[in-house]
Structures are given as structure tokens and as C-alpha cells.
Design an enzyme around this catalytic site. Structure first.
Site, PDB file in Angstrom:
ATOM      1  N   ASP A   1       0.783  -1.241   0.000  1.00 47.08           N
ATOM      2  CA  ASP A   1       0.000   0.000   0.000  1.00 47.08           C
ATOM      3  C   ASP A   1       0.813   1.289   0.000  1.00 47.08           C
ATOM      4  O   ASP A   1       0.253   2.377  -0.073  1.00 47.08           O
ATOM      5  CB  ASP A   1      -0.976   0.002   1.190  1.00 47.08           C
ATOM      6  CG  ASP A   1      -0.268  -0.156   2.541  1.00 47.08           C
ATOM      7  OD1 ASP A   1       0.912   0.237   2.665  1.00 47.08           O
ATOM      8  OD2 ASP A   1      -0.902  -0.680   3.480  1.00 47.08           O
TER       9      ASP A   1
ATOM     10  N   HIS B   1       6.465  -7.916  -1.354  1.00 50.13           N
ATOM     11  CA  HIS B   1       5.341  -8.350  -2.203  1.00 50.13           C
ATOM     12  C   HIS B   1       5.001  -7.322  -3.281  1.00 50.13           C
ATOM     13  O   HIS B   1       3.962  -7.427  -3.925  1.00 50.13           O
ATOM     14  CB  HIS B   1       4.097  -8.653  -1.345  1.00 50.13           C
ATOM     15  CG  HIS B   1       4.265  -9.885  -0.505  1.00 50.13           C
ATOM     16  ND1 HIS B   1       3.426 -10.229   0.536  1.00 50.13           N
ATOM     17  CD2 HIS B   1       5.178 -10.886  -0.570  1.00 50.13           C
ATOM     18  CE1 HIS B   1       3.827 -11.371   1.086  1.00 50.13           C
ATOM     19  NE2 HIS B   1       4.887 -11.782   0.437  1.00 50.13           N
TER      20      HIS B   1
ATOM     21  N   CYS C   1       8.915  -7.152 -21.668  1.00 48.51           N
ATOM     22  CA  CYS C   1       9.631  -6.737 -22.888  1.00 48.51           C
ATOM     23  C   CYS C   1      10.908  -5.977 -22.565  1.00 48.51           C
ATOM     24  O   CYS C   1      11.903  -6.123 -23.262  1.00 48.51           O
ATOM     25  CB  CYS C   1       8.710  -5.946 -23.810  1.00 48.51           C
ATOM     26  SG  CYS C   1       8.212  -4.348 -23.140  1.00 48.51           S
TER      27      CYS C   1
ATOM     28  N   CYS D   1       1.237  -1.502 -22.270  1.00 46.16           N
ATOM     29  CA  CYS D   1       2.677  -1.275 -22.125  1.00 46.16           C
ATOM     30  C   CYS D   1       3.119  -0.208 -23.134  1.00 46.16           C
ATOM     31  O   CYS D   1       2.857  -0.343 -24.332  1.00 46.16           O
ATOM     32  CB  CYS D   1       3.432  -2.580 -22.363  1.00 46.16           C
ATOM     33  SG  CYS D   1       5.220  -2.343 -22.400  1.00 46.16           S
TER      34      CYS D   1
ATOM     35  N   CYS E   1       5.731  -2.068 -25.828  1.00 43.04           N
ATOM     36  CA  CYS E   1       5.381  -3.111 -26.810  1.00 43.04           C
ATOM     37  C   CYS E   1       3.877  -3.202 -27.073  1.00 43.04           C
ATOM     38  O   CYS E   1       3.433  -4.091 -27.803  1.00 43.04           O
ATOM     39  CB  CYS E   1       5.922  -4.469 -26.344  1.00 43.04           C
ATOM     40  SG  CYS E   1       4.996  -5.178 -24.961  1.00 43.04           S
TER      41      CYS E   1
ATOM     42  N   SER F   1       0.190 -12.116  10.337  1.00 43.77           N
ATOM     43  CA  SER F   1      -0.229 -13.424  10.844  1.00 43.77           C
ATOM     44  C   SER F   1       0.930 -14.433  10.752  1.00 43.77           C
ATOM     45  O   SER F   1       0.805 -15.548  11.231  1.00 43.77           O
ATOM     46  CB  SER F   1      -1.436 -13.936  10.054  1.00 43.77           C
ATOM     47  OG  SER F   1      -1.141 -13.946   8.671  1.00 43.77           O
TER      48      SER F   1
ATOM     49  N   ASN G   1       0.878  -7.589  18.000  1.00 45.94           N
ATOM     50  CA  ASN G   1      -0.304  -8.053  17.264  1.00 45.94           C
ATOM     51  C   ASN G   1      -1.511  -7.925  18.186  1.00 45.94           C
ATOM     52  O   ASN G   1      -1.376  -7.997  19.412  1.00 45.94           O
ATOM     53  CB  ASN G   1      -0.119  -9.520  16.831  1.00 45.94           C
ATOM     54  CG  ASN G   1      -1.028  -9.907  15.666  1.00 45.94           C
ATOM     55  OD1 ASN G   1      -2.243  -9.760  15.751  1.00 45.94           O
ATOM     56  ND2 ASN G   1      -0.436 -10.403  14.584  1.00 45.94           N
TER      57      ASN G   1
HETATM   58  P1  OAD Z   1      -2.951 -11.053   7.517  1.00 45.98           P
HETATM   59  O1  OAD Z   1      -4.267 -10.486   7.153  1.00 45.98           O
HETATM   60  O2  OAD Z   1      -2.725 -12.506   7.285  1.00 45.98           O
HETATM   61  O3  OAD Z   1      -2.666 -10.785   9.054  1.00 45.98           O
HETATM   62  C1  OAD Z   1      -2.855  -9.513   9.639  1.00 45.98           C
HETATM   63  C2  OAD Z   1      -2.417  -9.625  11.083  1.00 45.98           C
HETATM   64  O4  OAD Z   1      -2.494  -8.336  11.674  1.00 45.98           O
HETATM   65  C3  OAD Z   1      -3.298 -10.553  11.930  1.00 45.98           C
HETATM   66  O5  OAD Z   1      -2.452 -11.413  12.681  1.00 45.98           O
HETATM   67  C4  OAD Z   1      -4.069  -9.588  12.838  1.00 45.98           C
HETATM   68  O6  OAD Z   1      -4.339 -10.155  14.122  1.00 45.98           O
HETATM   69  C5  OAD Z   1      -3.107  -8.444  12.948  1.00 45.98           C
HETATM   70  N1  OAD Z   1      -3.710  -7.121  13.178  1.00 45.98           N
HETATM   71  C6  OAD Z   1      -4.877  -6.630  12.675  1.00 45.98           C
HETATM   72  N2  OAD Z   1      -5.045  -5.346  13.048  1.00 45.98           N
HETATM   73  C7  OAD Z   1      -3.958  -5.002  13.784  1.00 45.98           C
HETATM   74  C8  OAD Z   1      -3.515  -3.781  14.427  1.00 45.98           C
HETATM   75  N3  OAD Z   1      -4.217  -2.657  14.360  1.00 45.98           N
HETATM   76  N4  OAD Z   1      -2.333  -3.814  15.095  1.00 45.98           N
HETATM   77  C9  OAD Z   1      -1.587  -4.951  15.161  1.00 45.98           C
HETATM   78  N5  OAD Z   1      -1.952  -6.113  14.581  1.00 45.98           N
HETATM   79  C10 OAD Z   1      -3.105  -6.138  13.883  1.00 45.98           C
HETATM   80  O7  OAD Z   1      -1.843 -10.154   6.786  1.00 45.98           O
HETATM   81  P2  OAD Z   1      -0.313 -10.494   6.467  1.00 45.98           P
HETATM   82  O8  OAD Z   1       0.305 -11.276   7.539  1.00 45.98           O
HETATM   83  O9  OAD Z   1       0.306  -9.219   6.072  1.00 45.98           O
HETATM   84  O10 OAD Z   1       0.220 -11.461   0.191  1.00 45.98           O
HETATM   85  O11 OAD Z   1      -0.491 -11.389   5.171  1.00 45.98           O
HETATM   86  C11 OAD Z   1       0.641 -11.800   4.466  1.00 45.98           C
HETATM   87  C12 OAD Z   1       0.354 -11.849   2.994  1.00 45.98           C
HETATM   88  O12 OAD Z   1      -0.820 -12.641   2.742  1.00 45.98           O
HETATM   89  C13 OAD Z   1      -0.004 -10.515   2.357  1.00 45.98           C
HETATM   90  O13 OAD Z   1       1.134  -9.729   2.039  1.00 45.98           O
HETATM   91  C14 OAD Z   1      -0.722 -10.914   1.124  1.00 45.98           C
HETATM   92  C15 OAD Z   1      -1.626 -11.981   1.731  1.00 45.98           C
HETATM   93  O14 OAD Z   1      -2.116 -12.917   0.862  1.00 45.98           O
HETATM   94  C16 OAD Z   1       0.088 -11.236  -1.126  1.00 45.98           C
HETATM   95  O15 OAD Z   1      -0.832 -10.605  -1.600  1.00 45.98           O
HETATM   96  C17 OAD Z   1       1.177 -11.849  -1.944  1.00 45.98           C
END
Ligand code: OAD
Length: 252
Positions: free
Chosen positions: A110, A125, A137, A156, A159, A198, A222
Site C-alpha cells: 500500500d 510483495h 519486454c 505497455c 510493446c 499473521s 499483534n
Molecule cells: P494477515 O491479514 O494474514 O494478518 C494480519 C495480522 O495483523 C493478523 O495477525 C491480525 O491479528 C493483525 N492485526 C490486525 N489489526 C492489527 C492492528 N491494528 N495492530 C496490530 N496487529 C493487527 O496479513 P499479512 O500477515 O500481512 O500477500 O499477510 C501476508 C500476505 O498474505 C499478504 O502480504 C498478502 C496476503 O495474501 C500477497 O498478496 C502476496
């Protein structure tokens, strides 16, 4: 331990470290209004990964996949970094003024860490505002801020093929240059934070395990426990936008 005592312990660990790495995930942006992927109201509960976040899905229907990214890009235009993002910028500045190395490894696409002012960032990512040619390309990565997009899928300029988001989809390799740099930093790292993730998606999920196996501390922040929590040196249960500023305030 009450939160302030754990925060004080975290601040002491930062003071004792020489190379701090912070790994962030979607939870860091949750307080800015960006939805997380898993858990209550998570994106992957509402949408099917296989139709939106794989190369096969994109090749099968680029217009459909781009509409989803266009929608998410549009939502991000009104989103601002929160106190957690700014605290990480302050932590980087504090480290550099105290002779310590710092890097930020984010799974988020983001751009909010960059907007908040973080400098040494690895977006493992990718970034939702960047695009690249599906045909590779020229292997160029372009910044494309137009939102909403005038033409879907975008073309693009080199190309006339299709541009794709510069995002690592499921089943794809991470950029070798980026991951090599992250691994080099992790080799030097003697304190890792894992914040708002997570810790389920590899390779990021392996980073805290690697640092613990080398005998170094890992601090997890977390709102709820994860599979990694039992191995964490410190677990700070709370919002990253609240916990991180509290820790950084204790440094000065
Ligand atoms: P997740 O959605 O799997 O996990 C988000 C984590 O943040 C959870 O453990 C929540 O408990 C915690 N959480 C939520 N709000 C919070 C807050 N305000 N403060 C602290 N913790 C909070 O997201 P990611 O672990 O980032 O990949 O997921 C990893 C990847 O899975 C992403 O980058 C994405 C997704 O598929 C791709 O798109 C390649």
C-alpha cells in the site's frame, strides 16, 4: 506483564541491539482503514485468491483482475499512514542517530511506510502503484498513479502488450534482488520486530524463526496471538498504532 512494562522491555532491547529489522504485515495499515487479508472482515474471506491473486487468473481474465486492483488503488487514494507507520520512521531516525542499522521489510503493497517517511524499505510483495509489462519486454518497472485507471487493462508503452500490477502473486517468486538484500540484513540483524502479520505466508513467516534460531530476540506486536507467539521473546498484545509510538517514546 502490563503493556507499559513490556514496552519498556522492548525499548531496552532496541538500545542493546546493533541492527534492528522490522517485519510488517497488513495489521500495520488496519488502523488507516486498509482491510487485512485474514481474520474477521479479511479480504480472503470475501474474495477468492485463485481468481484474483495468481498469474493464471490474470492471464485468463486481465480485465477482471485489474478492476479489483483499480478498486483497491482507488480506496488507497484517501488513506493516510497512522501513528504506527510514523513511529517506525521515528525508530529508523533514532537508530541512525545512535549508530545502529535499521531496515523495514514489509509485506504490504500500500506504500504507506514510504508516505510516512521510512527510508530503508524492502517491499517484498511489490507495490500497488507500480506496474510492469506482462511480456517482460524491457523488464522496466513503471510508477502509475492514475486512479481510477482510464484504460483497463493498461497498455505497455514499449510493446503495446498488457501491463500487470508489480505485485507478487501466489505461486510467484519474490524479486531475487530484493530477497537477497533482505537476507543480507537478516544475517546482521540482532533484533527483529514482527508487527501486524499473521506470519503465515512464506518466506516472511520464516524470518522470525531464523532470528530466534540464531539466539536473537524477536518482539511480536499483534492484536491477537499467532502461531509464532509461543516462540516470541516478547509479545505485545495491542494495536500497532498504539504500541509502537509508546515504545519509541521511551527511547529518547
Ligand atoms: P494477515 O491479514 O494474514 O494478518 C494480519 C495480522 O495483523 C493478523 O495477525 C491480525 O491479528 C493483525 N492485526 C490486525 N489489526 C492489527 C492492528 N491494528 N495492530 C496490530 N496487529 C493487527 O496479513 P499479512 O500477515 O500481512 O500477500 O499477510 C501476508 C500476505 O498474505 C499478504 O502480504 C498478502 C496476503 O495474501 C500477497 O498478496 C502476496
Amino acid at each position: 506483564m502490563v503493556e507499559t512494562a513490556v514496552q519498556a522491555k522492548a525499548a531496552d532491547l532496541i538500545k542493546a541491539a546493533s541492527f534492528v529489522v522490522v517485519l510488517t504485515g497488513a495489521g500495520v495499515s488496519q488502523e488507516s482503514g486498509v482491510p487485512t487479508f485474514r481474520g474477521k472482515d479479511g479480504l480472503w474471506d470475501k474474495y477468492d485468491v485463485t481468481t484474483l491473486a495468481t498469474l493464471d487468473a490474470f492471464i485468463g481474465d486481465p480485465e477482471y483482475v485489474w478492476k479489483w486492483y483499480d478498486y483497491r488503488r482507488n480506496l488507497l487514494t484517501s488513506v493516510r499512514p497512522n501513528e504506527g507507520h510514523y513511529a517506525l520512521t521515528r525508530l529508523e531516525d533514532w537508530c541512525s542517530s545512535h549508530g545502529k542499522e535499521f531496515s523495514l521489510v514489509t509485506q504490504n503493497i500500500d506504500d504507506l511506510h514510504r508516505v510516512a517517511g521510512s527510508k530503508r524499505i524492502y517491499e517484498i510483495h511489490g507495490n500497488i502503484w507500480q506496474v510492469k509489462c506482462l511480456n517482460a519486454c524491457t523488464n522496466k518497472i513503471y510508477e502509475m498513479r492514475e486512479s481510477p485507471l482510464g484504460k483497463i487493462p493498461p497498455e505497455c508503452p514499449d510493446c503495446n502488450g498488457i501491463l500487470r500490477p508489480n505485485i507478487v502473486w501466489f505461486g510467484e517468486m519474490l524479486d531475487p534482488f530484493v530477497i537477497h538484500s533482505v537476507e543480507a540484513d537478516l544475517l546482521e540483524c540482532d533484533l527483529l520486530f514482527t508487527v501486524g502479520t499473521s506470519t503465515t505466508v512464506y518466506p516472511a513467516a520464516s524470518f522470525p524463526l531464523t532470528i530466534r534460531s540464531r539466539g536473537h530476540p524477536v518482539i511480536e506486536i499483534n492484536v491477537e496471538e499467532t502461531e509464532f507467539t509461543p516462540l516470541a521473546t516478547l509479545f505485545i498484545k495491542g494495536l500497532s498504532g498504539h504500541s509502537l509510538p509508546g515504545i519509541v517514546d521511551l527511547l529518547s
